[in-house]
Design an enzyme around this catalytic site. Sequence first.
Site, PDB file in Angstrom:
ATOM      1  N   HIS A   1     -23.976   2.604  57.075  1.00 37.13           N
ATOM      2  CA  HIS A   1     -25.230   2.566  55.786  1.00 37.13           C
ATOM      3  C   HIS A   1     -24.599   3.315  55.294  1.00 37.13           C
ATOM      4  CE1 HIS A   1     -28.626  -0.525  57.272  1.00 37.13           C
ATOM      5  NE2 HIS A   1     -28.456  -0.160  58.296  1.00 37.13           N
TER       6      HIS A   1
ATOM      7  N   HIS B   1     -24.148   2.529  64.383  1.00 36.41           N
ATOM      8  CA  HIS B   1     -24.848   1.364  62.940  1.00 36.41           C
ATOM      9  C   HIS B   1     -25.311   2.486  61.885  1.00 36.41           C
ATOM     10  CE1 HIS B   1     -27.997  -1.128  62.298  1.00 36.41           C
ATOM     11  NE2 HIS B   1     -29.040   0.175  61.060  1.00 36.41           N
ATOM     12  N   GLU B   2     -25.793   3.636  62.136  1.00 37.15           N
ATOM     13  CA  GLU B   2     -25.772   4.383  60.871  1.00 37.15           C
ATOM     14  C   GLU B   2     -25.108   4.950  59.980  1.00 37.15           C
ATOM     15  OE1 GLU B   2     -29.224   4.687  60.104  1.00 37.15           O
ATOM     16  OE2 GLU B   2     -30.043   3.772  61.619  1.00 37.15           O
TER      17      GLU B   2
END
Length: 436
Positions: A31, A27-28
């Site tokens: 980003h 997920h990170e």
Amino acid sequence: MSMTTILMTVLGIAIFAVGLLFSIAWHELGHLSTAKLFGIRVPQYMVGFGPTVWSRRKGDTEYGIKAIPAGGYIRMIGMFPPGPDGRLEARSTSPWRGMIEDARSAAFEELQPGDESRLFYTRKPWKRVIVMFAGPFMNLVLAVAIFMGVAMTFGFQTQTTEVAGVQRCVIEQSEKRDTCKASDPVSPAKAAGLREGDRIVAFDGQRVDDWATLSDRIRQTVGPATLTVERDGKEQTLHAVLQENTVARKDADGEVVPGKYVTAGYLGFAANTEILPLSFGDSVVRMGDMIENGVDSIIALPSKIPDLWSAAFGDGERADDSPVGVVGAARIGGEVMNLDIPAQNQVAMMLFLLAGFNLSLFLFNMLPLLPLDGGHIAGALWEALRRNVAKVFRRPDPGPFDVAKLMPVAYVVAGIFICFTLLVLVADIVNPVKIT
């Protein structure tokens, strides 16, 4: 509890924990990669919260793992624009204003010479939307990849046209009994000579390859019909007279509607189940159903709170569809490893559990509320709308939308989320959802 059971439970929890950490890191990474793509400086990329267990700096980013595997984050410079006076911080006696100023100050606390062109808020709204959407999108990609991969290679428990058992008599399903009475007529399947282990390959001369088609044909027929069955490697034809009976209603997807009944044709046998791989098309449909159910579950979360409270602090039962947190999911992982099923079934169940967790991360993070990713996306979209409207009506550019002004609301939302998470945690410990 035997030592083997304990070890397998710990193994299941450990496997889920590794999958959880990977999902958070994935997920990170969404980003991080898009932020760097658009030239935003990212001082930190961390998996977990609390004390740092391990970290290493590469370039201008510190990569690390923290002690509590309950989330993760990246730090981007300039998440919020300066205040109206251009200052990064200006103390206020108002507690709400203080929250805004603290958030604004934190966004610039690691500002270095040259960072003026690498601030998050200076990027165009569409770039900020991509950066904030990339994290949840990575979870969606992972969920779809795992689900589709397992569905097409391993499969699902599916009803087939093989006979698992033959009913001895005709009983209305609304009566909810299994014992035949003297007045009950013999079932058409028994009268026709259908046997356990037979595989029905044709109904009334038309080939049938799946249970859904066969079930629909049976329900549509009252009166004489031929059954072509495969028995001991040979095909033979049976003659049955289907009767009208009260049977369970099915929805548009072919699923039984609990407590609802209709009058339809009745043969009188139970279908066997097998684990069968799905085609690409069927896998896409199942994935769509999974996403739809996930959306419904998110919408229904507030209505689950009373039952959760009763399960955690009262004598209420924990519903099968009750919300489950990280601890509850880890416990389910431990139970999966103790099920008396083949190892490949355990692997498939663990993968489905991980796919469901990633889908939940995607849906939850897309809620348009700060501090979630969806809240930042909503802020960027609102800014784009304001600026375009100003351009159309030839008004002055209103400038960046100050998301920091919403921080008091974000703290309230975060407080609600924390309380809900704690409630789920207590319920997962004292009254967990079980699969055995």
